[in-house]
Design a protein around this motif. Structure first.
Motif, PDB file in Angstrom:
ATOM      1  N   SER A 316       0.838  -1.200   0.000  1.00 59.04           N
ATOM      2  CA  SER A 316       0.000   0.000   0.000  1.00 59.04           C
ATOM      3  C   SER A 316       0.876   1.255   0.000  1.00 59.04           C
ATOM      4  O   SER A 316       0.540   2.252  -0.638  1.00 59.04           O
ATOM      5  CB  SER A 316      -0.971   0.023   1.191  1.00 59.04           C
ATOM      6  N   PHE A 317       2.031   1.178   0.677  1.00 65.23           N
ATOM      7  CA  PHE A 317       2.903   2.360   0.716  1.00 65.23           C
ATOM      8  C   PHE A 317       3.473   2.656  -0.677  1.00 65.23           C
ATOM      9  O   PHE A 317       3.451   3.803  -1.137  1.00 65.23           O
ATOM     10  CB  PHE A 317       4.031   2.170   1.734  1.00 65.23           C
ATOM     11  N   THR A 335      -1.955  12.139   3.007  1.00 66.84           N
ATOM     12  CA  THR A 335      -1.145  11.086   3.609  1.00 66.84           C
ATOM     13  C   THR A 335      -2.053   9.931   4.042  1.00 66.84           C
ATOM     14  O   THR A 335      -3.280  10.064   4.049  1.00 66.84           O
ATOM     15  CB  THR A 335      -0.432  11.608   4.868  1.00 66.84           C
ATOM     16  N   CYS A 339      -6.381  10.086   5.403  1.00 67.66           N
ATOM     17  CA  CYS A 339      -7.546   9.264   5.059  1.00 67.66           C
ATOM     18  C   CYS A 339      -7.914   8.265   6.149  1.00 67.66           C
ATOM     19  O   CYS A 339      -9.081   7.993   6.374  1.00 67.66           O
ATOM     20  CB  CYS A 339      -7.296   8.497   3.769  1.00 67.66           C
ATOM     21  N   PHE A 377     -16.772   3.788   5.097  1.00 71.22           N
ATOM     22  CA  PHE A 377     -15.445   4.075   4.534  1.00 71.22           C
ATOM     23  C   PHE A 377     -15.211   3.208   3.292  1.00 71.22           C
ATOM     24  O   PHE A 377     -14.755   3.681   2.248  1.00 71.22           O
ATOM     25  CB  PHE A 377     -14.397   3.785   5.610  1.00 71.22           C
ATOM     26  N   HIS A 405     -11.610   7.229  -4.275  1.00 70.83           N
ATOM     27  CA  HIS A 405     -11.198   7.758  -2.971  1.00 70.83           C
ATOM     28  C   HIS A 405     -10.200   6.888  -2.239  1.00 70.83           C
ATOM     29  O   HIS A 405     -10.064   6.990  -1.027  1.00 70.83           O
ATOM     30  CB  HIS A 405     -12.424   7.961  -2.078  1.00 70.83           C
ATOM     31  N   THR A 406      -9.514   5.999  -2.945  1.00 73.49           N
ATOM     32  CA  THR A 406      -8.551   5.123  -2.291  1.00 73.49           C
ATOM     33  C   THR A 406      -7.143   5.585  -2.668  1.00 73.49           C
ATOM     34  O   THR A 406      -6.868   5.793  -3.841  1.00 73.49           O
ATOM     35  CB  THR A 406      -8.778   3.663  -2.744  1.00 73.49           C
ATOM     36  N   HIS A 408      -4.387   4.259  -2.973  1.00 71.54           N
ATOM     37  CA  HIS A 408      -3.524   3.189  -3.487  1.00 71.54           C
ATOM     38  C   HIS A 408      -4.430   2.287  -4.281  1.00 71.54           C
ATOM     39  O   HIS A 408      -5.592   2.615  -4.494  1.00 71.54           O
ATOM     40  CB  HIS A 408      -2.868   2.433  -2.314  1.00 71.54           C
ATOM     41  N   THR A 412      -5.827  -3.575  -1.571  1.00 74.83           N
ATOM     42  CA  THR A 412      -4.398  -3.348  -1.365  1.00 74.83           C
ATOM     43  C   THR A 412      -3.824  -4.341  -0.359  1.00 74.83           C
ATOM     44  O   THR A 412      -4.558  -5.122   0.245  1.00 74.83           O
ATOM     45  CB  THR A 412      -4.163  -1.892  -0.921  1.00 74.83           C
TER      46      THR A 412
HETATM   47  C1  HEC Z   1      -7.065   9.077  -0.403  1.00 77.99           C
HETATM   48  C2  HEC Z   1      -7.327   8.304   0.792  1.00 77.99           C
HETATM   49  C3  HEC Z   1      -6.347   7.229   1.184  1.00 77.99           C
HETATM   50  C4  HEC Z   1      -4.978   7.331   1.356  1.00 77.99           C
HETATM   51  C5  HEC Z   1      -4.095   8.552   1.108  1.00 77.99           C
HETATM   52  C6  HEC Z   1      -4.532   6.044   1.845  1.00 77.99           C
HETATM   53  N1  HEC Z   1      -5.589   5.174   1.930  1.00 77.99           N
HETATM   54 FE1  HEC Z   1      -5.499   3.244   2.556  1.00 77.99          FE
HETATM   55  N2  HEC Z   1      -7.461   2.991   2.072  1.00 77.99           N
HETATM   56  C7  HEC Z   1      -8.302   3.988   1.629  1.00 77.99           C
HETATM   57  C8  HEC Z   1      -9.593   3.402   1.324  1.00 77.99           C
HETATM   58  C9  HEC Z   1     -10.818   4.160   0.823  1.00 77.99           C
HETATM   59  C10 HEC Z   1      -9.495   2.020   1.592  1.00 77.99           C
HETATM   60  C11 HEC Z   1     -10.575   0.937   1.409  1.00 77.99           C
HETATM   61  C12 HEC Z   1     -10.459   0.289   0.057  1.00 77.99           C
HETATM   62  C13 HEC Z   1      -9.348  -0.712  -0.032  1.00 77.99           C
HETATM   63  O1  HEC Z   1      -9.348  -1.679   0.736  1.00 77.99           O
HETATM   64  O2  HEC Z   1      -8.423  -0.524  -0.867  1.00 77.99           O
HETATM   65  C14 HEC Z   1      -8.141   1.803   2.077  1.00 77.99           C
HETATM   66  C15 HEC Z   1      -7.645   0.565   2.482  1.00 77.99           C
HETATM   67  C16 HEC Z   1      -6.400   0.375   3.076  1.00 77.99           C
HETATM   68  C17 HEC Z   1      -5.944  -0.867   3.650  1.00 77.99           C
HETATM   69  C18 HEC Z   1      -6.740  -2.159   3.736  1.00 77.99           C
HETATM   70  C19 HEC Z   1      -7.805  -2.032   4.780  1.00 77.99           C
HETATM   71  C20 HEC Z   1      -8.127  -3.292   5.486  1.00 77.99           C
HETATM   72  O3  HEC Z   1      -8.892  -3.210   6.480  1.00 77.99           O
HETATM   73  O4  HEC Z   1      -7.615  -4.363   5.105  1.00 77.99           O
HETATM   74  C21 HEC Z   1      -4.674  -0.656   4.121  1.00 77.99           C
HETATM   75  C22 HEC Z   1      -3.797  -1.679   4.800  1.00 77.99           C
HETATM   76  C23 HEC Z   1      -4.345   0.712   3.844  1.00 77.99           C
HETATM   77  N3  HEC Z   1      -5.400   1.307   3.195  1.00 77.99           N
HETATM   78  C24 HEC Z   1      -3.145   1.311   4.166  1.00 77.99           C
HETATM   79  C25 HEC Z   1      -2.763   2.591   3.732  1.00 77.99           C
HETATM   80  C26 HEC Z   1      -1.447   3.138   3.890  1.00 77.99           C
HETATM   81  C27 HEC Z   1      -0.300   2.452   4.592  1.00 77.99           C
HETATM   82  C28 HEC Z   1      -1.465   4.374   3.304  1.00 77.99           C
HETATM   83  C29 HEC Z   1      -0.321   5.345   3.124  1.00 77.99           C
HETATM   84  C30 HEC Z   1       0.861   4.816   2.473  1.00 77.99           C
HETATM   85  C31 HEC Z   1      -2.811   4.601   2.802  1.00 77.99           C
HETATM   86  N4  HEC Z   1      -3.568   3.492   3.077  1.00 77.99           N
HETATM   87  C32 HEC Z   1      -3.215   5.756   2.143  1.00 77.99           C
HETATM   88  C33 HEC Z   1      -7.998   5.318   1.481  1.00 77.99           C
HETATM   89  C34 HEC Z   1      -6.713   5.850   1.543  1.00 77.99           C
END
Ligand code: HEC
Ligand code: HEC
Ligand code: HEC
Ligand code: HEC
Ligand code: HEC
Length: 548
Positions: A316-317, A335, A339, A377, A405-406, A408, A412
């Motif tokens: 995800s990073f 960052t 979110c 969310f 709105h995600t 990554h 992920t």
């Molecule tokens: C613009 C908003 C946004 C940013 C910036 C963001 N995320 Fe997310 N993230 C989300 C959303 C919306 C989801 C739910 C959808 C999905 O699972 O991909 C999510 C899902 C995730 C999940 C999985 C959730 C689960 O319960 O398994 C992880 C882990 C995560 N993010 C880590 C990160 C990390 C680490 C960063 C920074 C490097 C980051 N996210 C940056 C919006 C964001």
């Protein structure tokens, strides 16, 4: 040079000044950030350590703090307006980390009843309204990372009932040496497990999942034999002692063979001292300090990027780094914390009778660390659109899934996660129409009854990073501790759109109903069954279109 900010007070009202000096070892200190606590009124100390604030209300004492890089935050006492000789002495942080420091527990501890920061976090960072850091952390996956049954059963190879898995048997060839054999079909099988393949090593799982326990022993922690604070997984004290993240300057990513604690540097205090590292430079109840890293995505990088024998598993990073969200010049810049830790409306984060101050709610990040358990969310993560074109006896359905709105890819990190898009069309009797052209859901969407979540063969598309185990060629594999390769990856990157199109045979004169569903599934259904994990799919979006 002295910076100051005025209170915008009624013009005619009398106003007061507070001034003083910042010292280190009795000597003036330049460029300390002096702040009227909880406000954005700051002054920098000048060459002789002096600072002043003007235009303050005459009848209201102010709390003033000071901080500089390498020092604890100091000050915090109530100062009367008109005071001109305030002295704030800064104390240096320790120069080196103390690896013998024992983590403080988050939870109430009987032997630690008392007062002071050095007790346990629940004491001061929990309240009945459920909005303080402790209350949110106990609901969050990080507090359960050491006890999560899905993680533990993938580690041990057991199922949730504790039925033991089959230890992997090995065959031998002259050219390749030992190679793992497929499980014996005549014995019960409860899915894969790290320990089944590597009974004699603890593995790297602890470096991220049991970070507190693994901090000084990244490859030596067996999750089934951890006790004490180690069971708190990724605990408060752990994240608030992170001082630095080691990143490869060329890629901005952690070095591939350094998961979790191996990429983190800590500042743990020597005996008799404490250090809480946080996002504020104006917190002054005890031995606290400020680090901008706490509000940066890099804080999360070490565990949210993971490479296993050359295959990128968690990322995800890395996906964020490569997205527009990581561009500081973009209006979309956000960052992980922006979110995943949005303010929850509380105006304090420590109990008021324990030294908590009232602050602007917008300046207080929450500890929800939003994810799968928050349906709103999840639903907001993507937008689904579908349109239908009817042409004689053909019906064409076009579906777009926009990752709106995600920050990554979606999904992920864990390669067990996937999206399932199901596109069905029915005539006025409820009979499904035949698909003439378009994708069908793969076997791993579940072979069996759609009523029980087995969707293989239905019109639709599944989005996942599918790993194939190199030796056995099994896929989708969750055994990424073995050598795997990425067989396919059609997950949807940030701000991109996945399109698919379905052509059905349709009776030309009847009403048709088209049902488009987008589901989020936490783990492959066969694996869920083998392990006995509870699993219910999240319905992210549904569109029903009726065509007359
Ligand atoms: C613009 C908003 C946004 C940013 C910036 C963001 N995320 Fe997310 N993230 C989300 C959303 C919306 C989801 C739910 C959808 C999905 O699972 O991909 C999510 C899902 C995730 C999940 C999985 C959730 C689960 O319960 O398994 C992880 C882990 C995560 N993010 C880590 C990160 C990390 C680490 C960063 C920074 C490097 C980051 N996210 C940056 C919006 C964001
Ligand atoms: C996964 C790492 C992580 C864990 C675990 C964690 N925190 Fe934090 N905490 C953060 C980050 C990151 C911030 C700052 C977020 C920002 O600036 O956007 C923060 C902010 C804070 C703050 C500042 C005010 C606020 O509420 O945001 C306090 C106080 C705090 N944490 C206490 C705790 C306590 C107490 C626990 C355990 C009950 C805890 N934290 C667990 C990462 C963590
Ligand atoms: C680089 C850090 C890292 C390492 C090393 C690591 N994990 Fe993970 N693991 C994570 C992160 C981060 C998540 C959460 C991902 C998400 O929610 O999408 C996770 C999620 C999981 C999940 C899904 C849990 C659930 O509730 O759905 C399982 C199972 C898992 N890991 C097993 C393991 C095993 C077994 C090992 C050792 C062979 C391991 N992990 C090593 C970081 C790591
Ligand atoms: C005796 C009460 C008390 C205990 C126990 C306590 N804290 Fe705090 N903590 C506070 C107060 C008060 C503040 C500052 C509140 C304010 O300024 O609004 C604070 C602030 C913080 C901050 C913000 C630091 C900064 O500069 O941004 C962090 C992080 C933090 N605490 C973490 C922890 C952790 C982790 C624990 C448990 C290991 C803990 N605290 C235990 C009272 C306590
Ligand atoms: C020490 C390693 C570590 C650090 C640091 C870390 N995480 Fe995690 N994170 C994990 C692991 C392990 C999991 C999976 C826990 C599980 O499912 O059992 C996880 C799970 C998550 C999830 C899944 C949903 C949930 O409910 O928590 C999100 C979102 C997330 N992390 C975001 C973040 C963000 C944002 C940061 C930085 C502020 C961060 N993480 C820092 C290891 C870490």
């Amino acid at each position: 040079m002295i910076f100051f900010v005025f209170f915008f007070y009624a013009c005619s009202a009398p106003s007061a000044r507070i001034s003083g000096q910042v010292l280190v070892n009795g000597k003036p200190y330049q460029d300390a950030i002096v702040r009227i606590q909880t406000t954005d009124m700051i002054a920098l100390s000048d060459q002789i350590g002096s600072f002043y604030f003007e235009g303050l209300p005459t009848n209201q004492p102010q709390r003033i703090s000071a901080w500089a890089p390498g020092y604890y935050i100091a000050g915090g006492l109530l100062i009367q307006p008109g005071t001109e000789d305030l002295v704030i002495e800064l104390h240096p942080l320790p120069l080196v980390d103390n690896p013998d420091y024992e983590w403080l527990s988050a939870y109430q501890q009987e032997d630690k009843i008392g007062s002071g920061e050095d007790t346990y976090c629940e004491n001061c960072h929990s309240s009945a309204n459920g909005q303080l850091p402790f209350d949110e952390w106990i609901e969050d996956a990080h507090s359960k990372s050491a006890s999560n049954i899905r993680f533990l059963t993938m580690y041990t190879g057991e199922d949730v009932e504790g039925n033991p898995g089959q230890p992997t048997q090995f065959g031998t060839t002259r050219d390749y040496g030992n190679y793992p054999l497929a499980p014996d079909p005549d014995q019960p099988y409860y899915g894969p497990g790290y320990k089944l393949d590597y009974p004699n090593s603890a593995g790297n799982c602890g470096a991220c999942h049991l970070a507190a326990a693994a901090v000084n022993d990244p490859y030596g922690v067996d999750p089934t034999s951890v006790s004490g604070v180690g069971l708190e997984g990724i605990t408060c004290d752990f994240c608030h002692k992170i001082w630095n993240v080691k990143l490869n300057p060329e890629t901005g990513l952690p070095f591939p063979n350094n998961p979790g604690v191996l990429s983190l540097e800590f500042l743990r205090p020597p005996p008799g001292h404490q250090i809480f590292i946080g996002p504020y430079d104006d917190v002054a109840p005890g031995e606290d300090t400020y680090s901008p890293l706490q509000s940066e995505s890099q804080l999360c990088a070490a565990c949210h990027f993971g490479v296993f024998s050359d295959t990128v598993i968690y990322n995800s990073f890395g996906e964020w780094i490569n997205s527009e969200y990581a561009d500081p010049n973009s209006v979309l810049y956000q960052t992980c914390q922006d979110c995943h830790m949005p303010p929850n409306g509380t105006d304090h984060f420590a109990l008021l009778n324990e030294g908590g101050l009232i602050r602007d709610p917008e300046t207080i990040p929450s500890h929800k660390i939003l994810g799968i358990t928050d349906i709103d969310f999840m639903r907001d993560s993507v937008s689904l659109t579908a349109d239908v074109i009817r042409d004689d006896n053909l019906l064409v359905v076009n579906v777009n899934i926009h990752n709106s709105h995600t920050g990554h890819h979606i999904p992920t990190d864990s390669p067990l996660r996937h999206l399932i898009l199901i596109v069905r069309a029915f005539d006025d009797q409820g009979v499904p129409l035949d698909l003439l052209e378009g994708p069908l859901l793969p076997d791993w969407a579940g072979l069996g009854d759609p009523e029980t979540g087995h969707y293989a063969g239905l019109p639709g598309e599944a989005y996942a990073k599918v790993l194939e185990e190199i030796w056995s060629q099994e896929f989708p594999s969750g055994s990424y501790w073995n050598q795997t390769r990425i067989l396919s990856d059609n997950r949807i990157p940030a701000l991109e759109t996945a399109q698919s199109s379905y052509t059905f045979q349709s009776p030309s004169n009847k009403t048709i109903r088209v049902d488009v569903q987008l589901l989020y599934r936490r783990a492959f259904i066969e694996l869920q069954h083998l392990k006995g994990w509870e699993g219910s799919d999240l319905l992210l979006s549904e569109k029903i279109l009726v065509i007359k």
